[in-house]
Design a protein around this motif. Sequence first.
Motif, PDB file in Angstrom:
ATOM      1  N   ALA A  20       0.934  -1.234  -0.016  1.00  0.00           N
ATOM      2  CA  ALA A  20      -0.015  -0.026  -0.055  1.00  0.00           C
ATOM      3  C   ALA A  20       0.824   1.173  -0.010  1.00  0.00           C
ATOM      4  O   ALA A  20       1.997   1.289   0.667  1.00  0.00           O
ATOM      5  N   VAL A  21       0.450   2.196  -0.854  1.00  0.00           N
ATOM      6  CA  VAL A  21       1.122   3.458  -0.594  1.00  0.00           C
ATOM      7  C   VAL A  21       0.197   4.643  -0.174  1.00  0.00           C
ATOM      8  O   VAL A  21      -0.933   4.658  -0.488  1.00  0.00           O
ATOM      9  N   ILE A  22       0.697   5.138   1.010  1.00  0.00           N
ATOM     10  CA  ILE A  22      -0.162   6.350   1.444  1.00  0.00           C
ATOM     11  C   ILE A  22       0.497   7.638   1.127  1.00  0.00           C
ATOM     12  O   ILE A  22       1.654   7.765   1.237  1.00  0.00           O
ATOM     13  N   ILE A  23      -0.123   8.464   0.457  1.00  0.00           N
ATOM     14  CA  ILE A  23       0.194  10.039  -0.046  1.00  0.00           C
ATOM     15  C   ILE A  23      -0.041  10.653   1.402  1.00  0.00           C
ATOM     16  O   ILE A  23      -1.208  10.997   1.626  1.00  0.00           O
ATOM     17  N   ALA A  24       1.103  10.985   1.896  1.00  0.00           N
ATOM     18  CA  ALA A  24       0.857  11.744   3.226  1.00  0.00           C
ATOM     19  C   ALA A  24       0.999  13.264   3.213  1.00  0.00           C
ATOM     20  O   ALA A  24       1.503  13.965   3.924  1.00  0.00           O
ATOM     21  N   ASP A  25       0.302  13.560   2.075  1.00  0.00           N
ATOM     22  CA  ASP A  25       0.398  15.038   1.759  1.00  0.00           C
ATOM     23  C   ASP A  25      -0.662  15.296   1.029  1.00  0.00           C
ATOM     24  O   ASP A  25      -0.985  14.481  -0.075  1.00  0.00           O
ATOM     25  N   SER A  26      -1.569  16.349   0.983  1.00  0.00           N
ATOM     26  CA  SER A  26      -2.635  16.574   0.337  1.00  0.00           C
ATOM     27  C   SER A  26      -2.417  17.622  -0.906  1.00  0.00           C
ATOM     28  O   SER A  26      -3.108  17.636  -1.909  1.00  0.00           O
ATOM     29  N   PHE A  27      -1.109  18.169  -1.039  1.00  0.00           N
ATOM     30  CA  PHE A  27      -1.017  19.223  -2.086  1.00  0.00           C
ATOM     31  C   PHE A  27      -1.711  20.211  -1.968  1.00  0.00           C
ATOM     32  O   PHE A  27      -2.056  20.702  -3.294  1.00  0.00           O
ATOM     33  N   MET A  50      -4.467  11.599  12.167  1.00  0.00           N
ATOM     34  CA  MET A  50      -5.327  11.266  10.944  1.00  0.00           C
ATOM     35  C   MET A  50      -4.726  10.166  10.457  1.00  0.00           C
ATOM     36  O   MET A  50      -5.360   8.917  10.035  1.00  0.00           O
ATOM     37  N   LEU A  51      -3.166  10.085  10.454  1.00  0.00           N
ATOM     38  CA  LEU A  51      -2.439   8.837   9.834  1.00  0.00           C
ATOM     39  C   LEU A  51      -2.774   7.714  10.493  1.00  0.00           C
ATOM     40  O   LEU A  51      -2.798   6.506   9.880  1.00  0.00           O
ATOM     41  N   GLU A  52      -3.183   7.795  11.472  1.00  0.00           N
ATOM     42  CA  GLU A  52      -3.441   6.497  12.221  1.00  0.00           C
ATOM     43  C   GLU A  52      -4.536   5.740  12.021  1.00  0.00           C
ATOM     44  O   GLU A  52      -4.608   4.299  11.738  1.00  0.00           O
ATOM     45  N   TYR A  53      -5.602   6.564  11.636  1.00  0.00           N
ATOM     46  CA  TYR A  53      -6.759   6.091  11.014  1.00  0.00           C
ATOM     47  C   TYR A  53      -6.534   5.218   9.863  1.00  0.00           C
ATOM     48  O   TYR A  53      -6.893   4.106   9.388  1.00  0.00           O
ATOM     49  N   THR A  54      -5.631   5.900   8.758  1.00  0.00           N
ATOM     50  CA  THR A  54      -5.280   5.104   7.705  1.00  0.00           C
ATOM     51  C   THR A  54      -4.597   4.051   7.799  1.00  0.00           C
ATOM     52  O   THR A  54      -4.674   3.054   7.110  1.00  0.00           O
ATOM     53  N   LEU A  55      -3.591   4.041   8.603  1.00  0.00           N
ATOM     54  CA  LEU A  55      -2.832   2.687   8.938  1.00  0.00           C
ATOM     55  C   LEU A  55      -3.523   1.595   9.570  1.00  0.00           C
ATOM     56  O   LEU A  55      -3.399   0.512   8.973  1.00  0.00           O
ATOM     57  N   VAL A 126      -3.854   5.356  -1.253  1.00  0.00           N
ATOM     58  CA  VAL A 126      -4.628   5.943  -0.232  1.00  0.00           C
ATOM     59  C   VAL A 126      -3.864   7.204   0.195  1.00  0.00           C
ATOM     60  O   VAL A 126      -2.856   7.465   0.239  1.00  0.00           O
ATOM     61  N   PHE A 127      -4.931   8.264   0.573  1.00  0.00           N
ATOM     62  CA  PHE A 127      -4.277   9.597   1.168  1.00  0.00           C
ATOM     63  C   PHE A 127      -4.228   9.269   2.488  1.00  0.00           C
ATOM     64  O   PHE A 127      -4.936   8.567   3.139  1.00  0.00           O
ATOM     65  N   GLY A 128      -3.257  10.057   3.011  1.00  0.00           N
ATOM     66  CA  GLY A 128      -3.095   9.878   4.743  1.00  0.00           C
ATOM     67  C   GLY A 128      -4.122  10.368   5.379  1.00  0.00           C
ATOM     68  O   GLY A 128      -4.143  10.468   6.651  1.00  0.00           O
ATOM     69  N   ASP A 129      -5.066  11.009   4.816  1.00  0.00           N
ATOM     70  CA  ASP A 129      -6.200  11.595   5.632  1.00  0.00           C
ATOM     71  C   ASP A 129      -7.431  10.875   5.454  1.00  0.00           C
ATOM     72  O   ASP A 129      -8.534  11.391   5.928  1.00  0.00           O
ATOM     73  N   VAL A 130      -7.655   9.492   5.059  1.00  0.00           N
ATOM     74  CA  VAL A 130      -8.538   8.983   5.106  1.00  0.00           C
ATOM     75  C   VAL A 130      -9.133   8.119   6.219  1.00  0.00           C
ATOM     76  O   VAL A 130      -8.469   7.451   6.674  1.00  0.00           O
TER      77      VAL A 130
END
Lengths: 683, 455
Positions: A20-27, A50-55, A126-130
Amino acid sequence: MAPKSKGQRVELKQEDVLQAVIIADSFDLGFSPISKKKPRTLLPVANVPMLEYTLELLCAAEVQEIFIFCCHLGEQIRSHIRNSKWSDTSSPCSVSTVLSEGCLSMGEALREIDAKSIIRSDFILVFGDVVANVKLQDIVEQHKKRRRKDKNTVMTMVMKKAPPTHCTRCREDDIVMAVEQPSSRILHYQKLAYQTKVDIPVEVITEHSDVNLRYDLLDCHISICSPQVPQLFTDNFDFQTRDDFVKGILISEEIMGYAIYVNVIREEYAARISNLIMYDAVSQDIMSRWTYPLVPDHTNSTESTVSYGRHNIYLSKDITLARGCKLEENVVVGRGTSVGSNTVISHSVIGKNCKIGENVKIRGAYIWDNVEIGDNCDIESSILCDHVKVYSGVTLQAGDVLSWEVKVGPDVTIPKATVLQSSPEEDSDDFGDEDETLDKKDTMVESCPDFGSRGQAYVYSPPTESDDEEDEAQVHDVWGQDNKTDDEDELSSIATDDQSDLSSEGSLPDDEKMFYREVLDTLVRAREENIRTENLILEINSLKHAYNIDIHDLHGMVVKAVVDLGMKENPDEKGIQLLTNIKTHMKRNLTLIKNYIKGADSQLDCLQMLEEFSIMDEQISGVLMKLIHYMYEDIDLLSEQVIVRWHKSIPDEEGHLDVKQQMQPFIKWLQEAEEESSEEDSD
Amino acid sequence: MEFQPVIMAAGRGTRMTDLNTAKYPKALLPVGNLPMVIYPVYMLERAGFEEAIVVVLDSQAAEIRKALVGVKLRLDFVSIPDANYWGTADSLRYLKDKVKRDLLIISCDLITDISIHQIANIHRKYDATVTMLLSPIPSQYRDIPTPGPKAKKRSERDFVGFDEQGDRVLFMASEADLDENIKFRKSVLKRHPFLNIKSGLTDCHMYIMKKWVVDFLDSSKAISSIKGELIPYLIKKQFSKPKASCDVGKANMSVVSEDVRPDIFTFSKVDEITEKIREMSTWIDHRGDMEDCFHHNPIRCYAHVQSDGFCVKANTVAAYNESNKQIPRVLADLASEKETIVVHPSTSIKGKSQVGTDCLVAEGAQIGEKTSVKRSIIGKHCTIGDKVKIANSVILDHVSILEGCNIQGSLIGARSTVNEKCELKDCIVGHGQNINTMGKFTNEAITGIDRMMEI
């Protein structure tokens, strides 16, 4: 992880590893200025980054290898991961961070991932804020099955079914999709933004027998990608976002044959915290347990345990609640926080080590760590970051954001949707989430007006995006301001091939206008070129047939045109002057008018048109009576019976009534004259 | 019954002129040796109707009346003038005074075993303005060889957009009318965020519609056909809002030359009780927002998609041919017992001839020696000579086929003669033709005399 080697067996094993790739930035700047100091993915949602939820989501999906791609303030994310349970030896998956400070878009991030060639099989992007509790294994399995059937399957997008007014639907990504049934293949993808119409290419429905047009989907920003996706981003260096990618793939579908599918989830929860509105919505959902098992009392990543009580009250340890304070519903209180007496809190999150005074009202607020709130404050729907101090008697209104270390008060009211930061100066290094290219002038920082005698706060206004042409169509929501709902335009049909009225109805008014313009032009030309009246009549008659004009309309319009001519000659004139003008034109075109206005019917038409005309035009209205008098007495165009009959028929409605009253003296005069004459007769 | 049935039997068969429909009424073309129009009549009987209005052309009235003698249904024949070339909507307008209740309109060329209550249920459930019957075109249907010249297939596909439940029709367009892009309004999508567009459906020309639609038709003379104009118009008008009522009042009062025609919404008034019921009911037709039932749309169009069973609309030569081929299979469900006899007792079949069980042979037919008839229909009083082979074909009434002919996949019109040793494959032979000896034809339409000269 197994080292890379070319052995057959190892390769087989690698296939099984889910990445999985998390994009931890929303740009984007959705969270600035808060995100200047801390990357968005580390901001707390219900006291958990937020990142914890994604992880947790990925971990539940049995992903074994997670790459976190960090750009802005990536070092903070790296150290967060290093110090979290994910780096423990007991961690179920390996989490590694990929740092690239200069990255400005998701496209660049994926190109870099391609360059590093870390992707070996299908992976979750996935984005890091999901925040989501979706069962991704099943979706990945379906994706793999599809890819086995069709090698050109490149992506499966995860969407949640949600009606258009759903509160976690972010208005910034309002999408319409055409999906082929039963394959769930995406045929058309369009972001709506401010458009009121959706354009679907006709091939979408002509070439597929069963197509769903869906506007009821919420983009979860989770996609299952085939290994060729990073490669495709490299090949098409103009792909900046996933939207670019999807559009690009769909456009070149015929050439490359790549296909994108959608997986619609119904029961589970998924949303991306893309701006403050979504932050609010998702936080409330977490407290109401829609995201179960991702709820405050279950997230074991926090060091302290949280207890769950009635009305969704979540309390940590070491909390001091004074006598008489009330936690109504949906409240999270972090460790070491104290709340004063008679304070009422509902629908809010309060962080660690906060001090809240007495008689404070807090509704829908997000108060992070180490915040101090004085007595008698009233806080509604605001975000207060770490170390904010609100002195006593302050009122915060909906949509206020107090960034790091801001101090306000005492005794002030902050207007709605105000964003405050603690220092006026811009540090170009940690500017926004990403936009280091924008120069300082774009972010206007006003020195603070009075935010209280002890205040330390400066208004932050987001940079204007004049140079970003492609963003024009984007919607920017401001938290706290009512979302303007688009005008419910009066529509005639779902598919807007307008003029859906019956052909005759729809086209008539246009024809009349055109016809009138033509008549007017003809009259002007006739005067300039001295065309004889007979020819003029002939010309108008042929126009009548060309535009298919009703004879009644024709009568009225000829007279109207002559009157209009008089008016147009000298548009500023009024009263007598105007009347004289009109009279001259009438006299000149008398033969023409008399040709049309003969019987009682045509006279009535003429009068009705004048009536309409005077309602529309004040100048005419001023001279209407005199004009009709002239037409009656001098040129003998109208008969008195018709005038009286017309007057009686004027409806008692706004506008028409004025005409009626205006004509009253003339009618009276007419009737008196008639009586006199009849009296004379009887004598 | 709450509905008043109307059978539209005044069609001119413009899409099947090869069968000489100009002189011979289309409604009387035999399907399974029964006149077409009898099938809708039987369908109404099965559903328990007791009376029906039949719209016929003046010139064909007597013939059709004769053909329908003896049916149980009380039929009220309304004949319309030939000269005006009226469409179906014009006919309805003409009927206006006879319309007392909601209408059930059936075209005479619809042959189906569907039960009307399925459509009626949808109509009742949603209190619909119009409910129609749609039927999927079976995939094999498009590939079957059709008799006659292989004309390029003109696309007559319709695109129908349904809501999520699959009952309401939100969108309808025919392929010919489409531009490069189809535009949808966002505000409509907001209320109906799910739109399922299907293209493989045909309109079976069976509608249930509210009585007020006829009143509306009376006021808008421009509409002449139900399928082509009225239905698309109603579907489009579903989402527009009525003008403020004061506007309508104004328009009626003033004598000004402007358009005083009341719009469609003045006809679609809902009575007070229905409105109250709707207000108090917890039933709702949609989910996802807090709006009232039906979003206050006074006009609502629904459809029933026939999913199983038999449904053919015999309005083209191909469909007519197909319906004839399929009819032996389902005839037992559609017609009375005495009409479903495979081989009529009055036929005479000579020795060594074979007539398959999948054939229908009507009364008075004579079949010669060593003749084989397979998967075919043979009309009344046909004479078929010796050693003739007939397969997959439809032979209408009073046809003579002489010795040694081989006829496959063809349609032979009434009163034609096929002389000795002809070979016909996938042909249409028109009404009253005479085909010379040894003629060989493949994929041709033999209709005019000049054609015959070529041989």
